[in-house]
Design a protein around this motif. Sequence first.
Motif, PDB file in Angstrom:
ATOM      1  N   ALA A  41      -5.358   2.960  -2.883  1.00 56.25           N
ATOM      2  CA  ALA A  41      -5.028   2.697  -4.286  1.00 56.25           C
ATOM      3  C   ALA A  41      -5.282   3.939  -5.136  1.00 56.25           C
ATOM      4  CB  ALA A  41      -5.853   1.530  -4.820  1.00 56.25           C
ATOM      5  N   TYR A  42      -4.385   4.150  -6.103  1.00 52.66           N
ATOM      6  CA  TYR A  42      -4.512   5.254  -7.054  1.00 52.66           C
ATOM      7  C   TYR A  42      -4.458   4.660  -8.462  1.00 52.66           C
ATOM      8  CZ  TYR A  42      -3.528   9.651  -9.458  1.00 52.66           C
ATOM      9  OH  TYR A  42      -3.571  10.728 -10.295  1.00 52.66           O
ATOM     10  N   TYR A  43      -5.332   5.149  -9.350  1.00 56.74           N
ATOM     11  CA  TYR A  43      -5.452   4.558 -10.681  1.00 56.74           C
ATOM     12  C   TYR A  43      -5.130   5.572 -11.776  1.00 56.74           C
ATOM     13  CZ  TYR A  43      -7.777   0.909  -8.078  1.00 56.74           C
ATOM     14  OH  TYR A  43      -8.060  -0.064  -7.178  1.00 56.74           O
ATOM     15  N   ILE A  44      -4.469   5.071 -12.826  1.00 58.50           N
ATOM     16  CA  ILE A  44      -4.105   5.890 -13.988  1.00 58.50           C
ATOM     17  C   ILE A  44      -4.655   5.206 -15.235  1.00 58.50           C
ATOM     18  CG2 ILE A  44      -2.200   6.781 -15.376  1.00 58.50           C
ATOM     19  CD1 ILE A  44      -0.526   6.820 -12.850  1.00 58.50           C
TER      20      ILE A  44
ATOM     21  N   GLU B   1      -0.645   0.925  -5.196  1.00 59.23           N
ATOM     22  CA  GLU B   1      -1.179   0.943  -3.842  1.00 59.23           C
ATOM     23  C   GLU B   1      -0.086   1.244  -2.819  1.00 59.23           C
ATOM     24  OE1 GLU B   1      -3.590  -2.367  -2.758  1.00 59.23           O
ATOM     25  OE2 GLU B   1      -4.629  -2.458  -4.691  1.00 59.23           O
ATOM     26  N   VAL B   2      -0.491   1.897  -1.763  1.00 58.77           N
ATOM     27  CA  VAL B   2       0.424   2.208  -0.657  1.00 58.77           C
ATOM     28  C   VAL B   2      -0.249   1.766   0.644  1.00 58.77           C
ATOM     29  CG1 VAL B   2      -0.482   4.554  -0.409  1.00 58.77           C
ATOM     30  CG2 VAL B   2       1.773   4.014   0.463  1.00 58.77           C
ATOM     31  N   ASN B   3       0.541   1.189   1.546  1.00 63.72           N
ATOM     32  CA  ASN B   3      -0.005   0.733   2.823  1.00 63.72           C
ATOM     33  C   ASN B   3      -0.465   1.915   3.673  1.00 63.72           C
ATOM     34  OD1 ASN B   3       0.208  -2.120   2.765  1.00 63.72           O
ATOM     35  ND2 ASN B   3       2.417  -1.959   3.016  1.00 63.72           N
TER      36      ASN B   3
ATOM     37  N   VAL C 296     -10.016   3.093  -1.195  1.00 64.84           N
ATOM     38  CA  VAL C 296      -9.585   2.404   0.023  1.00 64.84           C
ATOM     39  C   VAL C 296      -9.896   0.927  -0.112  1.00 64.84           C
ATOM     40  CG1 VAL C 296      -9.862   2.240   2.513  1.00 64.84           C
ATOM     41  CG2 VAL C 296     -10.009   4.472   1.383  1.00 64.84           C
ATOM     42  N   TRP C 297      -8.882   0.074   0.119  1.00 68.30           N
ATOM     43  CA  TRP C 297      -9.039  -1.385   0.116  1.00 68.30           C
ATOM     44  C   TRP C 297      -8.727  -1.909   1.515  1.00 68.30           C
ATOM     45  CZ3 TRP C 297     -10.643  -4.216  -4.104  1.00 68.30           C
ATOM     46  CH2 TRP C 297     -10.658  -3.536  -5.330  1.00 68.30           C
ATOM     47  N   ASN C 298      -9.595  -2.748   2.015  1.00 65.60           N
ATOM     48  CA  ASN C 298      -9.364  -3.384   3.316  1.00 65.60           C
ATOM     49  C   ASN C 298      -9.905  -4.801   3.243  1.00 65.60           C
ATOM     50  OD1 ASN C 298      -8.731  -3.896   5.948  1.00 65.60           O
ATOM     51  ND2 ASN C 298     -10.196  -2.473   6.840  1.00 65.60           N
TER      52      ASN C 298
END
Length: 524
Positions: free
Chosen positions: A227-230, A245-247, A217-219
């Motif tokens: 955010a999702y990381y690969i 990232e998705v809003n 979670v980014w705020n």
Amino acid sequence: MKKKTDGILFRFALIFVIFTLVSLLLCGGTTYLNQMRDYKSQCLNNIRNIGDYLERLIQDSGDDFISYQKYYMEHFAEIDIPYDFDEFHEAHKKCQLLLAQADHEKYKELSDFNFENFSDEIKKQHFIYDHEFWLLTFENARQSFGLPYTYYLVPKEKELKMVYMIDGERSHKDEKGQKADKGKYLYLGDEYYDPIDKYPVQWNTWFSGIRQDEFQVWNNEWGHTYAYYIPVIIKGQKLGLIGVEVNVSDVNKVILKNTIVQTAAAGAILFFCVFLMLLFVNDVYIARIVTLESDLREYTSQKNPDIAKKIEGNIKGKDEISSLTRSFVNLIYEIRNHVSNIIEASKQLEETQLWADKMSRLANKDPLTGVKNKTAYDSEVLRLEWEIANRKCEFGIVMLDLNFLKLINDTFGHSQGDIAIKKLSAIVCGIFEHSPVFRIGGDEFLVIVEGTDYKELDSRIESFKAKMDEIKADDSLEPWEKISAAIGFAIYDKNNDGSVLNVFRRADKAMYSCKKEMKAVRTY
């Protein structure tokens, strides 16, 4: 003036509100709890697919991406890339030109290059081309799927910092090489301190080399996102992280959509309530509506205005049905005048639609040759990418390049150069008559072959070469009419090609080889 409580709208609204509130109260709690449980897995699946697409492109690049990252980390502060670039073809051409001018035999074929053996000048230009390509690729993926950010990170474990190698947002570089609000060049090497206790998902993905089944979670100043990381691992070497990232607001939209769907479960209760309501409405209101409908059907079949008097005699009360009946009576008397206006409006609308269609076609059309332009080609690429993703693709790309156009322009004038371009375009369209032809550059044409032309591609290539030989032997032609062109093609291979770009590169390489064999390589 009638009271609001006398109106049919008020009575219908009152009944609907009561029964709808009862239904929503019964299902609202259950729906909310279910959606809070399901939304996380839904979002993970959606952005995982986008991350998979970007990872596949990087994996396809292989050693080239490894060399690109290594050079970036060592030299990013020395590189000046225009901030506002929107295509990478110019950088690609400059790289090809440097390679073509190099004397060493190892620079003969682009695909056989060992990056470490390049000269410093070629390394720098090849890096600029690579960075423009990858930054545009990430930006296009972000725009195509409506995401706020897509980026590529290179972790610095000791400092607990993340280097935004392919940044999700462009930044300016000032004359001193520092990040600024304004600047001619792109700022590279942007890095941030991300402590593990604050961003555990990000670091767990990197240290383990395994995707996590949860969001980071980014705020912050860039927004409130998940955010999702690969992890990117090539040939056993752990290189970096792809971030998608998705809003949070977008996630909530998904929840809302699913909530609406599940709320339909309350339909059974609502249906029962509406059934009781309709029994009441039928006795009090519907009978009058049925009478009105019957009178209107009679008018529709006979077109007799005298029926309006009969309808008017049935008006009773001050509710909406009475008002509606009066409106129909007035409509019958005025309809003849309205018909002519409707016909005229329809003609104007049709003309406007024809004009809009014409403008749309012109936006995708090359004004000189009449074939499709680069904008149309980009749209076609999106279609082919979707078909590749769904394993429904069978196509090839043919690249053509008019030889000596600059010489014709310089010697005989641009008008004669335009004649040469249009002549090549006409020949290509005639030979590949079942396939779309695109002019993607001043002297470059591209054909996407499918269907008949795909099955008979070898024959089409031979026909083109035969036409070039025929023109070469025709001494009656003016110098600018005696055109020649290099041709190359590539067929999509589902086992090796992860994108249309791979096929394009192979076709471009084949065309370039043909151009060298014809001794028509650009030396300017």
